[in-house]
Design a protein around this motif. Structure first.
Motif, PDB file in Angstrom:
ATOM      1  N   SER A 273       0.956  -1.313  -0.242  1.00 62.56           N
ATOM      2  CA  SER A 273      -0.156  -0.007  -0.032  1.00 62.56           C
ATOM      3  C   SER A 273       0.914   1.261  -0.001  1.00 62.56           C
ATOM      4  O   SER A 273       0.644   2.329  -0.866  1.00 62.56           O
ATOM      5  CB  SER A 273      -1.120   0.166   1.111  1.00 62.56           C
ATOM      6  OG  SER A 273      -1.948   1.077   1.140  1.00 62.56           O
TER       7      SER A 273
ATOM      8  N   ARG B 149      -4.155  -6.147  -6.123  1.00 70.10           N
ATOM      9  CA  ARG B 149      -3.361  -4.971  -6.044  1.00 70.10           C
ATOM     10  C   ARG B 149      -1.618  -5.427  -5.398  1.00 70.10           C
ATOM     11  O   ARG B 149      -0.860  -4.835  -6.141  1.00 70.10           O
ATOM     12  CB  ARG B 149      -3.589  -3.982  -4.779  1.00 70.10           C
ATOM     13  CG  ARG B 149      -4.885  -3.549  -5.080  1.00 70.10           C
ATOM     14  CD  ARG B 149      -5.560  -2.700  -4.209  1.00 70.10           C
ATOM     15  NE  ARG B 149      -4.836  -1.684  -3.239  1.00 70.10           N
ATOM     16  CZ  ARG B 149      -5.074  -1.316  -2.208  1.00 70.10           C
ATOM     17  NH1 ARG B 149      -6.246  -1.499  -1.558  1.00 70.10           N
ATOM     18  NH2 ARG B 149      -4.314  -0.232  -1.751  1.00 70.10           N
TER      19      ARG B 149
ATOM     20  N   GLY C 199       2.880   3.254 -12.952  1.00 70.86           N
ATOM     21  CA  GLY C 199       3.359   4.291 -11.847  1.00 70.86           C
ATOM     22  C   GLY C 199       4.519   5.055 -12.479  1.00 70.86           C
ATOM     23  O   GLY C 199       5.126   5.013 -13.584  1.00 70.86           O
TER      24      GLY C 199
ATOM     25  N   GLU D 106       2.387   1.628  -3.368  1.00 70.80           N
ATOM     26  CA  GLU D 106       1.264   2.425  -4.195  1.00 70.80           C
ATOM     27  C   GLU D 106       1.049   3.807  -4.117  1.00 70.80           C
ATOM     28  O   GLU D 106       0.951   4.533  -4.941  1.00 70.80           O
ATOM     29  CB  GLU D 106      -0.162   1.731  -3.827  1.00 70.80           C
ATOM     30  CG  GLU D 106      -0.348   0.471  -4.571  1.00 70.80           C
ATOM     31  CD  GLU D 106      -1.815   0.062  -4.523  1.00 70.80           C
ATOM     32  OE1 GLU D 106      -2.308  -0.715  -5.056  1.00 70.80           O
ATOM     33  OE2 GLU D 106      -2.314   0.299  -3.251  1.00 70.80           O
TER      34      GLU D 106
ATOM     35  N   SER E 283       2.191   6.283  -7.425  1.00 75.65           N
ATOM     36  CA  SER E 283       1.084   6.836  -8.007  1.00 75.65           C
ATOM     37  C   SER E 283       1.279   8.417  -8.115  1.00 75.65           C
ATOM     38  O   SER E 283       1.824   9.232  -7.506  1.00 75.65           O
ATOM     39  CB  SER E 283      -0.163   6.608  -7.216  1.00 75.65           C
ATOM     40  OG  SER E 283       0.043   6.823  -5.919  1.00 75.65           O
TER      41      SER E 283
ATOM     42  N   ALA F 161      -2.212   3.288 -10.856  1.00 77.64           N
ATOM     43  CA  ALA F 161      -2.144   2.767  -9.631  1.00 77.64           C
ATOM     44  C   ALA F 161      -3.019   3.012  -8.630  1.00 77.64           C
ATOM     45  O   ALA F 161      -3.807   2.080  -7.962  1.00 77.64           O
ATOM     46  CB  ALA F 161      -0.822   3.187  -8.895  1.00 77.64           C
TER      47      ALA F 161
ATOM     48  N   VAL G 266       1.464  -4.278  -7.911  1.00 78.76           N
ATOM     49  CA  VAL G 266       2.720  -3.641  -7.608  1.00 78.76           C
ATOM     50  C   VAL G 266       3.977  -4.564  -8.090  1.00 78.76           C
ATOM     51  O   VAL G 266       4.758  -4.155  -8.684  1.00 78.76           O
ATOM     52  CB  VAL G 266       2.405  -3.361  -6.214  1.00 78.76           C
ATOM     53  CG1 VAL G 266       3.961  -2.851  -5.666  1.00 78.76           C
ATOM     54  CG2 VAL G 266       1.384  -2.229  -5.934  1.00 78.76           C
TER      55      VAL G 266
ATOM     56  N   ARG H 107      -6.528   0.582  -7.059  1.00 83.02           N
ATOM     57  CA  ARG H 107      -6.928   0.853  -5.494  1.00 83.02           C
ATOM     58  C   ARG H 107      -8.342   1.016  -5.147  1.00 83.02           C
ATOM     59  O   ARG H 107      -8.847   0.465  -4.497  1.00 83.02           O
ATOM     60  CB  ARG H 107      -6.053   1.847  -4.806  1.00 83.02           C
ATOM     61  CG  ARG H 107      -6.341   2.122  -3.437  1.00 83.02           C
ATOM     62  CD  ARG H 107      -5.784   3.166  -2.929  1.00 83.02           C
ATOM     63  NE  ARG H 107      -4.442   2.785  -2.154  1.00 83.02           N
ATOM     64  CZ  ARG H 107      -3.483   3.291  -1.641  1.00 83.02           C
ATOM     65  NH1 ARG H 107      -3.582   4.805  -1.609  1.00 83.02           N
ATOM     66  NH2 ARG H 107      -2.754   2.798  -0.922  1.00 83.02           N
TER      67      ARG H 107
END
Length: 127
Positions: free
Chosen positions: A36, A66, A92, A39, A43, A49, A70, A53
């Protein structure tokens, strides 16, 4: 095939199944906080990205998707190919510097899971 080889293959398959399940649990619980954070760092406007989410959410399937997303980004940006770097740039920001520990939390559990799946496939062909 003799019985010893079949029994050995069965034990290897069970070990791969167990290790894959442990890796999956780690991916969905412990490693997901790092995923997370990655991400958030990668982003930027115009990348997908943040969209993923919102689409996948935070349930177990969403966490798995997710994490895989990644993982794909990190693998694509590390390969020395301009085409793959362009693909990673759609996900990303490829110029983002990430700490090694955070990157390992996002790469090792999926690699272990995919490796265990490959071992299971091979063992299934042998049995």
């Amino acid at each position: 095939m003799n019985d010893t080889l079949q029994i050995t293959a069965a034990f290897i398959g069970v070990g791969a199944l167990g290790l894959g399940l442990v890796s999956l649990c780690i991916m969905l619980t412990l490693a997901f906080s790092r995923v997370s954070k990655i991400e958030e760092r990668i982003s930027r406007p115009g990348t997908s990205a943040l969209e993923h989410r919102k689409i996948w959410g935070n349930d177990p399937l969403g966490r798995l998707m997710r994490s895989g997303y990644v993982f794909t980004f990190l693998v694509l940006r590390s390969v020395p190919s301009s085409r793959l770097n362009r693909s990673a740039a759609k996900i990303g920001d490829v110029s983002t510097q990430l700490p090694l520990r955070m990157t390992l939390w996002a790469v090792v559990p999926p690699l272990l899971l995919y490796g265990c799946f490959a071992v299971l496939l091979i063992v299934g062909l042998l049995l």
